[in-house]
Scaffold this active site. Structure first.
Site, PDB file in Angstrom:
ATOM      1  N   ASP A 171       0.826  -1.208   0.000  1.00 25.77           N
ATOM      2  CA  ASP A 171       0.000   0.000   0.000  1.00 25.77           C
ATOM      3  C   ASP A 171       0.866   1.265   0.000  1.00 25.77           C
ATOM      4  O   ASP A 171       0.615   2.215   0.733  1.00 25.77           O
ATOM      5  CB  ASP A 171      -0.934  -0.024   1.233  1.00 25.77           C
ATOM      6  CG  ASP A 171      -2.082   0.978   1.110  1.00 25.77           C
ATOM      7  OD1 ASP A 171      -2.272   1.542   0.014  1.00 25.77           O
ATOM      8  OD2 ASP A 171      -2.769   1.202   2.129  1.00 25.77           O
ATOM      9  N   HIS A 200      -3.134   0.893  11.884  1.00 30.47           N
ATOM     10  CA  HIS A 200      -2.757  -0.503  11.624  1.00 30.47           C
ATOM     11  C   HIS A 200      -1.255  -0.643  11.428  1.00 30.47           C
ATOM     12  O   HIS A 200      -0.573   0.317  11.090  1.00 30.47           O
ATOM     13  CB  HIS A 200      -3.484  -1.036  10.389  1.00 30.47           C
ATOM     14  CG  HIS A 200      -3.470  -0.063   9.236  1.00 30.47           C
ATOM     15  ND1 HIS A 200      -4.528   0.763   8.967  1.00 30.47           N
ATOM     16  CD2 HIS A 200      -2.540   0.230   8.308  1.00 30.47           C
ATOM     17  CE1 HIS A 200      -4.247   1.521   7.909  1.00 30.47           C
ATOM     18  NE2 HIS A 200      -3.045   1.223   7.499  1.00 30.47           N
ATOM     19  N   ARG A 220       1.178  13.411  10.157  1.00 37.65           N
ATOM     20  CA  ARG A 220      -0.080  13.097   9.465  1.00 37.65           C
ATOM     21  C   ARG A 220      -0.651  11.834  10.090  1.00 37.65           C
ATOM     22  O   ARG A 220      -0.059  10.756   9.976  1.00 37.65           O
ATOM     23  CB  ARG A 220       0.186  12.890   7.977  1.00 37.65           C
ATOM     24  CG  ARG A 220      -1.041  12.502   7.146  1.00 37.65           C
ATOM     25  CD  ARG A 220      -0.586  12.208   5.724  1.00 37.65           C
ATOM     26  NE  ARG A 220      -1.637  11.902   4.791  1.00 37.65           N
ATOM     27  CZ  ARG A 220      -2.151  10.683   4.580  1.00 37.65           C
ATOM     28  NH1 ARG A 220      -1.742   9.656   5.289  1.00 37.65           N
ATOM     29  NH2 ARG A 220      -3.065  10.500   3.650  1.00 37.65           N
ATOM     30  N   ASP A 267      -2.638   9.020   9.860  1.00 40.93           N
ATOM     31  CA  ASP A 267      -3.259   8.294   8.757  1.00 40.93           C
ATOM     32  C   ASP A 267      -4.496   7.531   9.237  1.00 40.93           C
ATOM     33  O   ASP A 267      -4.477   6.913  10.303  1.00 40.93           O
ATOM     34  CB  ASP A 267      -2.219   7.303   8.204  1.00 40.93           C
ATOM     35  CG  ASP A 267      -2.758   6.485   7.055  1.00 40.93           C
ATOM     36  OD1 ASP A 267      -2.965   7.074   5.984  1.00 40.93           O
ATOM     37  OD2 ASP A 267      -2.970   5.269   7.228  1.00 40.93           O
ATOM     38  N   GLU A 316      -6.010  12.915   8.784  1.00 38.11           N
ATOM     39  CA  GLU A 316      -6.338  12.360   7.466  1.00 38.11           C
ATOM     40  C   GLU A 316      -7.697  11.684   7.611  1.00 38.11           C
ATOM     41  O   GLU A 316      -7.807  10.474   7.773  1.00 38.11           O
ATOM     42  CB  GLU A 316      -5.270  11.365   7.005  1.00 38.11           C
ATOM     43  CG  GLU A 316      -5.379  11.039   5.519  1.00 38.11           C
ATOM     44  CD  GLU A 316      -6.022   9.689   5.184  1.00 38.11           C
ATOM     45  OE1 GLU A 316      -6.581   9.555   4.090  1.00 38.11           O
ATOM     46  OE2 GLU A 316      -5.952   8.768   6.029  1.00 38.11           O
ATOM     47  N   ASP A 320      -4.175   9.573  -3.300  1.00 40.15           N
ATOM     48  CA  ASP A 320      -5.345   8.708  -3.194  1.00 40.15           C
ATOM     49  C   ASP A 320      -6.371   9.036  -4.277  1.00 40.15           C
ATOM     50  O   ASP A 320      -6.214   9.972  -5.048  1.00 40.15           O
ATOM     51  CB  ASP A 320      -5.976   8.849  -1.803  1.00 40.15           C
ATOM     52  CG  ASP A 320      -5.263   7.972  -0.779  1.00 40.15           C
ATOM     53  OD1 ASP A 320      -4.714   6.927  -1.180  1.00 40.15           O
ATOM     54  OD2 ASP A 320      -5.264   8.332   0.415  1.00 40.15           O
ATOM     55  N   ARG A 364      -4.846   3.614  -8.086  1.00 46.14           N
ATOM     56  CA  ARG A 364      -4.328   4.878  -7.538  1.00 46.14           C
ATOM     57  C   ARG A 364      -2.912   5.143  -8.040  1.00 46.14           C
ATOM     58  O   ARG A 364      -2.461   6.280  -8.060  1.00 46.14           O
ATOM     59  CB  ARG A 364      -4.343   4.848  -6.007  1.00 46.14           C
ATOM     60  CG  ARG A 364      -5.739   4.917  -5.418  1.00 46.14           C
ATOM     61  CD  ARG A 364      -5.708   4.810  -3.913  1.00 46.14           C
ATOM     62  NE  ARG A 364      -5.131   3.550  -3.445  1.00 46.14           N
ATOM     63  CZ  ARG A 364      -4.894   3.251  -2.189  1.00 46.14           C
ATOM     64  NH1 ARG A 364      -5.184   4.122  -1.253  1.00 46.14           N
ATOM     65  NH2 ARG A 364      -4.379   2.088  -1.843  1.00 46.14           N
TER      66      ARG A 364
END
Ligand code: GLC
Length: 645
Positions: free
Chosen positions: A138, A181, A279, A281, A323, A393, A517
């Site tokens: 990712d 995560h 940031r 996330d 975010e 994104d 993306r």
């Protein structure tokens, strides 16, 4: 008055008493100021009867964490406190980039600091540079560590040198803290897989499908095409693990206070690398509750505020970006509401404005934009936005259905139209974008594509149509002109400043090809950049237009975010007008035409910026000409008006 304002007051106060800064005394003072709040927030998540020990653990860890902070950063913290809300300044202009796609690695990036300066950028968001699993990861949002540097980008030394250099140049750095995560290769996940009960308690892990099935009744799917469902069966443990995003991203279990305490340690290690903005996330997902969407829960806000109140004691110069790409009324709550007002995140992505700007481009009308913005609650005065048109994104159409209905449109058909317009299902549309995660069960889909391709440049170049190329360039400039003037930190997505088109190379990479993306995560085109000064190309046209806008922004205090944004009724459905007023009548009136043909507006709609103020367009440097009491705007024309009388 929020907690940060109290700390600012104390930072000034301490200077009067002592010459040398006594960091420890200041720490004690900050702790005393926040301790009651920290205690209340902690016990509201983790009831005192069961978790007094955990709270004591937290109290023991705080001074240790403070000790680890380098003194140069402790000093910077004090300076930042004294500067007040530095992130609201008109001087800030940001850029977001992938280090490897930008210029190979951290050293390569360091070599290009001059490029930022040339454009006027002084705030940089580096996409994740921490270690990640090989193969699918990712884009680094599956983390194997929160504070190490992945060798592909260089070493920690490279990063520290870069941050130091950036500080010398008065540049700001933003890095991600992937708080929701870890990857399935993170040390805790590995220990959990090896059977260690303690670490199984760090994640949401279930013996059988009973609870996962119960959760699935209300949990939406984030990546329905590539990662359907929210749980994965782990063969090593013979148990089910919650994975809301990709199956290799394991959701942390914050209902366990040990997770919070350990993550605070990880956050501090990240902050200690010299990060100015963290940031946060996917922060909307941090708390899970059976029977709910497990997004935007009150407990998630309490948790983020708890992080904030602790970080304020340990590293008060470091601020949070939320975010939270969620519904407009939910985004605003990440600034903190009720008793936590302005005590949560200082900055949030203005995802609402972003989505509405794309709506206005497709419809050539500003009605939905006005409707939504008029209905947004005001944000706290100590906070600000990140304004952007594109990021790494997809574009989600995250505005409210009822507003679409209110203006007389059918919400379902309208959303379908937007997807068709951007994703090449309408012949006449100039956009060249792609559908992301279309969910046939709900009809929802999102959009990918670079700003330039979505705004028509790619197709226009293919068709070698000069008129269409000009229109696409004007759209790119106008869209940036809005985010540069709206109030907040404008964030330019690297490549957009030279009109970079879609990048199709991801299709031949098996780890990326399922995730469209990547079409808008291009490599920086240094060949095109090398020719900016010598050849007139669409790259140079866009680059110098943005450079000019950035320069003007920095010269006008009205562009600093003081919650000074006033929408004007343009009385023309294609036009957007807003004022950035300023105390001494040095405000700026922004006018944009979203139509592909010229439009006129009546002078009267400009309020005090009418003919009698002899207004000047800061962008062209020329006085404005009115014809029969009207102002004419070319297609996609942008004005930044100031009064000269
Ligand atoms: C954020 C990131 C996105 C990532 C997700 C999961 O939304 O912006 O790229 O896929 O979090 O970490």
């Amino acid at each position: 008055m929020n907690q940060a304002s109290l700390h600012k007051y104390l930072a000034f106060d301490s200077k009067k008493k002592t010459k040398a800064i006594d960091f420890n005394a200041l720490y004690e003072q900050r702790l005393a100021t926040n301790l009651t709040l920290i205690k209340d927030l902690f016990f509201s998540l983790y009831p005192e009867e069961a978790h007094e020990n955990a709270f004591n653990q937290l109290l023991i860890s705080l001074p240790k964490l403070f000790e680890q902070r380098p003194s140069s950063l402790k000093e910077l913290d004090i300076n930042r406190l004294k500067e007040g809300n530095w992130f609201q300044s008109e001087q800030l202009v940001g850029m977001q980039l992938y280090v490897d796609h930008f210029n190979d690695n951290l050293k390569g990036l360091e070599d290009k600091l001059g490029y930022f300066e040339k454009l006027g950028v002084n705030f940089v968001h580096l996409m994740p540079i921490t270690p990640r699993p090989k193969g699918e990861n990712d884009g680094g949002y599956a983390v194997n560590s929160y504070y190490e540097v992945d060798p592909r980008f260089g070493t920690k030394k490279d990063l520290l040198r870069l941050t130091e250099k950036m500080r010398d140049k008065n540049m700001f750095l933003m890095l991600d803290f992937v708080a929701n995560h870890t990857s399935n290769e993170f040390p805790w996940a590995k220990k959990a897989m090896a059977g260690e009960k303690k670490y199984q308690g760090y994640y949401h892990i279930f013996e059988d499908r009973t609870l996962p099935d119960a959760y699935e009744k209300t949990l939406p799917e984030i990546f329905p095409m590539t990662s359907p469902g929210n749980f994965i069966f782990n063969h090593e443990m013979q148990k089910w693990v919650m994975t809301v995003f990709n199956q290799y991203q394991w959701d942390l279990n914050y209902s366990n206070p040990e997770v919070f305490i350990e993550m605070l340690g990880n956050l501090m290690k990240l902050a200690n690398l010299g990060v100015d903005v963290v940031r946060l996330d996917a922060l909307a997902f941090m708390w899970k509750k059976l029977g709910t969407l497990s997004q935007n829960l009150p407990e998630a806000h309490t948790l983020i505020s708890l992080f904030r109140m602790c970080l304020q004691v340990l590293a008060p110069g470091v601020v949070f970006l939320a975010e939270a790409i969620v519904a407009p009324n939910e985004i605003i709550k990440y600034f903190g509401s009720g008793t936590l007002k302005a005590n949560e995140c200082e900055i949030a992505y203005n995802a609402t404005l972003m989505a509405l700007l794309w709506d206005a481009i497709a419809t050539k009308k500003t009605v939905l934009l006005y409707k939504n913005i008029h209905n947004l609650p005001e944000k706290p005065k100590e906070t600000t936005w990140i304004n952007y048109i594109r990021c790494h994104d997809d574009i989600g159409l995250g505005f409210e259905d009822h507003h679409i209905h209110d203006i007389g449109w059918n919400a379902q058909l309208h959303r379908r139209f937007l997807l068709d317009y951007y994703c090449q299902n309408i012949d006449w549309s100039p956009a060249k974008g792609y559908m992301f995660m279309y969910n046939p069960k709900t009809g929802d889909g999102r959009i990918t594509g670079s700003a330039a391709s979505l705004l028509g440049l790619e197709k226009a170049l293919e068709q070698k149509n000069r008129g269409k190329i000009t229109k696409a360039i004007d759209k790119i400039i106008m869209m940036h002109g809005i985010v540069l003037s709206y109030g907040g930190i404008p964030l330019i997505y690297a490549g957009d400043e030279i009109g970079t088109l879609n990048d199709y190379s991801y299709l031949s990479d098996s780890d990326k090809k399922e995730d469209s993306r990547w079409v808008n995560r291009p490599h920086q085109d240094w060949d095109a950049i090398a020719q900016l000064d010598t050849q007139k190309t669409y790259h140079s046209e866009i680059f110098y237009a943005l450079q000019h806008l950035i320069h003007i922004r920095k010269e006008h205090r009205a562009f600093a975010d003081q919650n000074n944004l006033v929408l004007y009724d343009s009385r023309n459905i294609h036009i957007l007008i807003y004022e950035r007023p300023s105390d001494n009548d040095e405000g700026v009136l922004v006018i944009c035409n979203f139509d592909e043909v010229s439009q006129t507006i009546a002078e009267i709609t400009l309020g005090s910026y009418g003919a009698s103020s002899n207004p000047k367009n800061l962008i062209s440097g020329k006085r404005v000409q009115f014809m029969d009491g009207n102002l004419k705007l070319r297609p996609y024309e942008l004005y930044w008006l100031v009064k000269t009388k």
